[in-house]
Write a protein that holds these residues in place. Structure first.
Motif, PDB file in Angstrom:
ATOM      1  N   THR A 167       0.828  -1.209   0.000  1.00 41.80           N
ATOM      2  CA  THR A 167       0.000   0.000   0.000  1.00 41.80           C
ATOM      3  C   THR A 167       0.864   1.261   0.000  1.00 41.80           C
TER       4      THR A 167
ATOM      5  N   ASP B 258      -8.190  -3.879  -1.677  1.00 39.69           N
ATOM      6  CA  ASP B 258      -8.083  -4.545  -0.374  1.00 39.69           C
ATOM      7  C   ASP B 258      -9.248  -4.079   0.503  1.00 39.69           C
TER       8      ASP B 258
ATOM      9  N   ASP C 125      -3.497  -1.763  -5.886  1.00 38.15           N
ATOM     10  CA  ASP C 125      -3.023  -2.211  -4.570  1.00 38.15           C
ATOM     11  C   ASP C 125      -3.782  -3.481  -4.192  1.00 38.15           C
TER      12      ASP C 125
HETATM   13 MG    MG Z   1      -1.937  -3.026   2.036  1.00 35.26          MG
END
Ligand code: MG
Ligand code: ADP
Length: 260
Positions: free
Chosen positions: A25, A48, A132
């Protein structure tokens, strides 16, 4: 599955490693800000359910009504959920709804292609799209690898961090066989690097050969600045412009410019 005609435009880079805490991230937020500084049009996709990227870019995931979850299920167009962030990047936010997305997708045909299909209409509007990934090799990560041109694998410079990279590369090989022939591993991105540690130096010098993969340079140093940045909703490139971490991410982004 018949060959699909792909939209042209942005280079799509997935940032994945099924291990948590390896700086996926942080790398997406920082590389995104670095590409924006270089004048690129950047879209970041938070894939996520923990929504750390969304939060760290100053968007409260609890306030997000329509997120990447709704996009993946075909309920809204991707352009309708994109948020402009202060770092000069655009974001497809996540929310806790994403925790249930995989279960729904599992019952659907072509479930690995839904992100690619969702990105197609906006691909021409950006130079680079960074995804991500969550710490798993489930359907969402397969979607990222199917949509992507390239994969960046963040990896801390510690021996134990190797565990799982082989499994990730097996998944990449399967994705190339069945889902996305063009997927290329751009390289391992060494993260949380402590230059004073001999062990870290050894891992750094061994890892490329061990997996026969390029190693992106320079390694990202471990610095306390990274812990501070998400709290103010900006990446380290804005909160700590001249720190060595920010400089390292800028250099890595510059090294990737020929691809975007
Ligand atoms: Mg992450
Ligand atoms: P992942 O997305 O792989 O789970 P994160 O990017 O959330 O990893 O990073 C995990 C933790 O490590 C976070 O608390 C983050 O602030 C911290 N971190 C990331 N990169 C660095 C760094 N270079 N130096 C120090 N801390 C870092």
């Amino acid at each position: 599955m018949p060959p699909r005609k792909r939209a042209t435009g942005a280079t799509i880079l997935a940032v994945a490693n099924q291990k948590g805490g390896v700086a996926k991230t942080t790398s997406v937020a920082s590389l995104g800000a670095a590409f924006a500084e270089l004048g690129k049009r950047v879209l970041l996709v938070d894939l996520d359910a923990q929504a750390c990227l969304t939060f760290s870019l100053g968007v409260d995931p609890d306030e997000v009504e329509e997120s990447v979850h709704h996009v993946l299920l075909g309920q809204v167009e991707i352009g309708d959920v994109v948020v402009e962030c202060e770092d000069g990047v655009h974001l497809v936010p996540s929310s806790i709804d994403l925790a249930g997305t995989e279960a729904v997708l599992l019952g659907r045909p072509a479930r690995e292609y839904v992100l690619q299909t969702a990105l197609d209409p906006v691909r021409k509007d950006y130079d680079v799209i960074l995804i991500d990934c969550s710490p798993s090799l489930g359907v969402l990560t397969l979607n990222a690898l199917t949509a992507a041109n390239g994969l960046i694998i963040p990896m801390p410079c510690e021996m134990l961090s190797h565990r799982g990279v082989g499994q990730l590369l097996d998944t990449v090989a399967d994705v190339k066989r069945f889902l996305n022939k063009k997927l290329e591993v751009v390289g391992i991105l060494p993260t949380l690097f402590d230059g004073r540690s001999n062990h870290a130096q050894e891992v750094l010098s061994d890892v490329g050969e061990r997996y026969d993969l390029p190693v992106l340079s320079p390694p990202i140093p471990r610095t306390v600045r990274f812990a501070e940045a998400p709290a103010v909703g900006r990446s380290i490139l804005a909160t700590s412009r001249t720190s060595k971490g920010a400089k390292a991410y800028r250099e890595v982004a510059e090294s990737l410019l020929p691809r975007v």
